[in-house]
Design a protein around this motif. Structure first.
Motif, mmCIF file in Angstrom:
data_model
loop_
_atom_site.group_PDB
_atom_site.id
_atom_site.type_symbol
_atom_site.label_atom_id
_atom_site.label_comp_id
_atom_site.label_asym_id
_atom_site.label_seq_id
_atom_site.Cartn_x
_atom_site.Cartn_y
_atom_site.Cartn_z
ATOM 1 N N VAL A 25 0.844 -1.197 0.000
ATOM 2 C CA VAL A 25 0.000 0.000 0.000
ATOM 3 C C VAL A 25 0.878 1.246 0.000
ATOM 4 O O VAL A 25 0.605 2.218 -0.708
ATOM 5 N N ASN A 26 1.966 1.209 0.774
ATOM 6 C CA ASN A 26 2.873 2.353 0.807
ATOM 7 C C ASN A 26 3.541 2.566 -0.544
ATOM 8 O O ASN A 26 3.654 3.703 -1.019
ATOM 9 N N VAL A 27 3.964 1.495 -1.181
ATOM 10 C CA VAL A 27 4.574 1.605 -2.512
ATOM 11 C C VAL A 27 3.555 2.107 -3.528
ATOM 12 O O VAL A 27 3.866 2.953 -4.369
ATOM 13 N N ALA A 28 2.318 1.611 -3.449
ATOM 14 C CA ALA A 28 1.276 2.080 -4.366
ATOM 15 C C ALA A 28 1.044 3.579 -4.196
ATOM 16 O O ALA A 28 0.922 4.317 -5.179
ATOM 17 N N GLY A 29 1.016 4.043 -2.958
ATOM 18 C CA GLY A 29 0.871 5.470 -2.714
ATOM 19 C C GLY A 29 2.053 6.256 -3.235
ATOM 20 O O GLY A 29 1.893 7.345 -3.797
ATOM 21 N N SER A 30 3.255 5.719 -3.086
ATOM 22 C CA SER A 30 4.454 6.384 -3.591
ATOM 23 C C SER A 30 4.434 6.491 -5.108
ATOM 24 O O SER A 30 4.827 7.516 -5.673
ATOM 25 N N VAL A 31 3.978 5.454 -5.771
ATOM 26 C CA VAL A 31 3.872 5.491 -7.235
ATOM 27 C C VAL A 31 2.832 6.521 -7.658
ATOM 28 O O VAL A 31 3.054 7.290 -8.605
ATOM 29 N N MET A 32 1.711 6.577 -6.947
ATOM 30 C CA MET A 32 0.696 7.579 -7.259
ATOM 31 C C MET A 32 1.259 8.984 -7.117
ATOM 32 O O MET A 32 1.000 9.853 -7.947
ATOM 33 N N VAL A 33 2.035 9.211 -6.060
ATOM 34 C CA VAL A 33 2.645 10.530 -5.849
ATOM 35 C C VAL A 33 3.632 10.835 -6.969
ATOM 36 O O VAL A 33 3.695 11.950 -7.481
#
Length: 160
Positions: free
Chosen positions: A74-82
């Protein structure tokens, strides 16, 4: 186990600190006022504080490994979105997603040490984890410097 937990602990602070030097680039690239840059951190911290207990609830039901992996994903997914955000609302959503399970590694790490060790051995293991956390390349001072260096080299918020 100590090495893994020591490397998981700074995930949450790293997602905050590396991004802070990029506020001026964020304002310029997404054409938003300075207050909007602070909203990304507010969204992150609100989600993080509101759901800090959530990984602890899940690990009791599904085990530690799935929760740690889900937290990281989830953290990586959020980082990619950012990183690929075409607009400010998308960036804000990515920041909130980063904050949702950012504390998973720290919460589960504490629970795992409590499950595996007692007394003096547990205290010693916690001190090793704290040592790894503070000497980790992702420690506070290094994260901010890393974010600034990336900005100076490329002048691109997407790389931070």
């Amino acid at each position: 186990m100590v090495l893994m937990l020591g490397l998981l602990a700074p995930v949450a602070p790293a997602t905050i600190d590396v991004f802070c030097p990029a506020f001026s680039c964020l304002e310029r690239e997404l054409n938003v006022p300075p207050q909007s840059a602070l909203q990304t951190r507010g969204g992150y911290l609100s989600a993080h504080s509101a759901l800090f207990f959530l990984p602890g609830i899940f690990y009791a039901h599904v085990g530690r490994k799935p929760v740690v992996l889900a937290s990281l994903l989830v953290n990586v997914a959020g980082s990619v979105m950012v990183a690929v955000a075409p607009s400010f609302p998308f960036l804000l959503a990515g920041s909130v997603l980063q904050g949702l399970f950012a504390g998973g590694g720290l919460v589960i790490g504490r629970a795992m040490v409590g499950d595996c060790y007692e007394g003096q051995q547990a205290r010693r293991t916690f001190s090793y984890i704290c040592f790894l956390y503070t000497t980790n390349p992702a420690a506070d001072e290094y994260r901010v410097v890393l974010g600034r260096c990336r900005l100076r080299v490329k002048k691109n918020i997407r790389l931070v």
